[in-house]
Design an enzyme around this catalytic site. Sequence first.
Site, mmCIF file in Angstrom:
data_model
loop_
_atom_site.group_PDB
_atom_site.id
_atom_site.type_symbol
_atom_site.label_atom_id
_atom_site.label_comp_id
_atom_site.label_asym_id
_atom_site.label_seq_id
_atom_site.Cartn_x
_atom_site.Cartn_y
_atom_site.Cartn_z
ATOM 1 N N LYS A 183 0.793 -1.226 -0.017
ATOM 2 C CA LYS A 183 -0.086 -0.059 0.005
ATOM 3 C C LYS A 183 0.756 1.376 -0.071
ATOM 4 O O LYS A 183 0.604 2.229 -0.755
ATOM 5 C CB LYS A 183 -0.803 -0.016 1.168
ATOM 6 N N ARG A 235 11.888 -5.382 4.944
ATOM 7 C CA ARG A 235 11.682 -3.805 4.535
ATOM 8 C C ARG A 235 12.683 -2.856 5.687
ATOM 9 O O ARG A 235 12.933 -3.162 6.747
ATOM 10 C CB ARG A 235 10.097 -3.603 5.000
ATOM 11 N N ARG A 284 -9.731 0.707 8.727
ATOM 12 C CA ARG A 284 -9.216 -0.724 9.035
ATOM 13 C C ARG A 284 -10.313 -1.513 9.758
ATOM 14 O O ARG A 284 -9.938 -2.436 10.090
ATOM 15 C CB ARG A 284 -8.130 -0.540 9.730
ATOM 16 N N ARG A 330 -0.651 -9.028 13.821
ATOM 17 C CA ARG A 330 -1.108 -7.909 12.594
ATOM 18 C C ARG A 330 -2.141 -8.461 11.586
ATOM 19 O O ARG A 330 -2.925 -7.988 10.933
ATOM 20 C CB ARG A 330 0.185 -7.249 11.742
ATOM 21 N N ARG A 352 11.397 -1.012 11.290
ATOM 22 C CA ARG A 352 10.233 -1.006 12.041
ATOM 23 C C ARG A 352 10.266 -1.769 13.266
ATOM 24 O O ARG A 352 10.516 -3.139 12.975
ATOM 25 C CB ARG A 352 8.826 -0.847 11.426
HETATM 26 P P1 AP5 Z 1 4.914 -1.504 1.768
HETATM 27 O O1 AP5 Z 1 4.415 -0.805 0.661
HETATM 28 O O2 AP5 Z 1 5.668 -0.837 2.924
HETATM 29 O O3 AP5 Z 1 3.838 -2.371 2.530
HETATM 30 P P2 AP5 Z 1 2.314 -1.874 3.183
HETATM 31 O O4 AP5 Z 1 1.037 -2.445 2.551
HETATM 32 O O5 AP5 Z 1 2.303 -0.280 3.365
HETATM 33 O O6 AP5 Z 1 2.762 -2.400 4.792
HETATM 34 P P3 AP5 Z 1 2.576 -1.665 6.000
HETATM 35 O O7 AP5 Z 1 3.254 -2.794 7.109
HETATM 36 O O8 AP5 Z 1 3.181 -0.381 6.105
HETATM 37 O O9 AP5 Z 1 1.109 -1.911 6.163
HETATM 38 P P4 AP5 Z 1 0.493 -1.955 7.667
HETATM 39 O O10 AP5 Z 1 -0.956 -1.915 7.001
HETATM 40 O O11 AP5 Z 1 0.766 -3.176 8.795
HETATM 41 O O12 AP5 Z 1 1.093 -0.976 8.782
HETATM 42 P P5 AP5 Z 1 0.593 0.681 8.874
HETATM 43 O O13 AP5 Z 1 1.938 1.668 8.801
HETATM 44 O O14 AP5 Z 1 -0.252 1.000 7.973
HETATM 45 O O15 AP5 Z 1 5.653 -2.908 1.235
HETATM 46 C C1 AP5 Z 1 6.440 -3.795 2.158
HETATM 47 C C2 AP5 Z 1 7.780 -4.070 1.762
HETATM 48 O O16 AP5 Z 1 7.489 -5.111 0.286
HETATM 49 C C3 AP5 Z 1 8.761 -3.077 1.478
HETATM 50 O O17 AP5 Z 1 9.934 -3.231 1.717
HETATM 51 C C4 AP5 Z 1 8.689 -2.868 -0.290
HETATM 52 O O18 AP5 Z 1 9.617 -2.567 -0.758
HETATM 53 C C5 AP5 Z 1 8.252 -4.262 -0.438
HETATM 54 N N1 AP5 Z 1 7.216 -4.211 -1.805
HETATM 55 C C6 AP5 Z 1 6.183 -3.661 -2.008
HETATM 56 N N2 AP5 Z 1 5.477 -3.960 -3.179
HETATM 57 C C7 AP5 Z 1 6.172 -5.060 -3.636
HETATM 58 C C8 AP5 Z 1 6.033 -5.960 -4.775
HETATM 59 N N3 AP5 Z 1 5.052 -5.670 -5.438
HETATM 60 N N4 AP5 Z 1 6.902 -6.960 -4.924
HETATM 61 C C9 AP5 Z 1 8.043 -7.037 -4.028
HETATM 62 N N5 AP5 Z 1 8.232 -6.289 -3.044
HETATM 63 C C10 AP5 Z 1 7.117 -5.231 -2.679
HETATM 64 O O19 AP5 Z 1 0.324 0.423 10.307
HETATM 65 C C11 AP5 Z 1 1.235 0.300 11.297
HETATM 66 C C12 AP5 Z 1 0.257 0.281 12.598
HETATM 67 O O20 AP5 Z 1 -0.330 1.237 12.964
HETATM 68 C C13 AP5 Z 1 -0.996 -0.727 12.717
HETATM 69 O O21 AP5 Z 1 -0.323 -2.346 13.096
HETATM 70 C C14 AP5 Z 1 -1.747 -0.314 13.992
HETATM 71 O O22 AP5 Z 1 -1.449 -0.593 14.924
HETATM 72 C C15 AP5 Z 1 -1.708 1.049 13.526
HETATM 73 N N6 AP5 Z 1 -2.763 1.644 12.727
HETATM 74 C C16 AP5 Z 1 -2.515 2.272 11.461
HETATM 75 N N7 AP5 Z 1 -3.599 2.674 10.784
HETATM 76 C C17 AP5 Z 1 -4.543 2.264 11.710
HETATM 77 C C18 AP5 Z 1 -5.988 2.596 11.845
HETATM 78 N N8 AP5 Z 1 -6.368 3.080 10.716
HETATM 79 N N9 AP5 Z 1 -6.813 1.793 12.486
HETATM 80 C C19 AP5 Z 1 -5.915 1.295 13.801
HETATM 81 N N10 AP5 Z 1 -4.818 1.288 14.094
HETATM 82 C C20 AP5 Z 1 -3.989 1.786 12.883
#
Ligand code: AP5
Length: 217
Positions: free
Chosen positions: A13, A127, A88, A172, A161
């Site tokens: 994402k 990552r 979410r 997660r 992270r």
């Molecule tokens: P990346 O693009 O970083 O993946 P992502 O989907 O953004 O993954 P996240 O881990 O950031 O998502 P998340 O939802 O767990 O975390 P968030 O920060 O929102 O890609 C991952 C890796 O793969 C990278 O190294 C990239 O280079 C590689 N890659 C990407 N595309 C690729 C491809 N096509 N092929 C190969 N490699 C690829 O949330 C963190 C925490 O915050 C949550 O756990 C929760 O505690 C809290 N939180 C955030 N938002 C909310 C909410 N709305 N409600 C409640 N809690 C929340």
Amino acid sequence: MNIILIGAPGAGKGTQAKILEQKYGMVQLSTGDMLRAAVKAGTPLGLEAKSIMEAGKLVPDALMVNLIKERIAQADCAKGFILDGFPRTVAQAEALDNMLAEQGKSLDKVIELKVDEAALIERVSGRFTCAKCGEGYHDKFKPTQKAGLCDKCGGTELSRRKDDNAETMKTRLKAFNEQTAPILPYYRQKGLLVSIDGMANMSVVTKAIEEIMCASS
Ligand code: AP5
């Protein structure tokens, strides 16, 4: 154009949102990034969210809704936004509908990135990010050109992270399957949901998203 990117942790994402932001001037609204900034700054929200995030659980809906409501009302979002990590839960999705209606805005598409669990774990474990400019990398899929140096800004502080480990990833993924996946039928019913293969390489995924955006503009 206003879109949501939805997918499990590591689905891509953030990677895709940043590409769309650079190419089309849309604003990336990553609630994960906003929370990490709050944790770093030690704000009341950051203090409340820190341990929840480290455990891989979801931060309470009310906090998240307030955070995004304030951000989405800012002037730069008028040129279009990409929601990354929000909503979410179904409660967050309903609150989003209400805040958009209040602000005279609407969603154009909800794009689901579908990725196998084994690939998610591999992506998250490899990552890392530049602490200076936020550019994202991966040990295998997107390494830096020079070891230890950010390609974009030359920064030398490349960080991982705390929640990117196998144990927290289990929680997660559970949170995604139990609390976030129920959003999919919510948006399918509204005719907004499109699912794409997030297993493809990054540029193929970008192209698939662009085709969806093009078809709905
Ligand atoms: P990346 O693009 O970083 O993946 P992502 O989907 O953004 O993954 P996240 O881990 O950031 O998502 P998340 O939802 O767990 O975390 P968030 O920060 O929102 O890609 C991952 C890796 O793969 C990278 O190294 C990239 O280079 C590689 N890659 C990407 N595309 C690729 C491809 N096509 N092929 C190969 N490699 C690829 O949330 C963190 C925490 O915050 C949550 O756990 C929760 O505690 C809290 N939180 C955030 N938002 C909310 C909410 N709305 N409600 C409640 N809690 C929340």
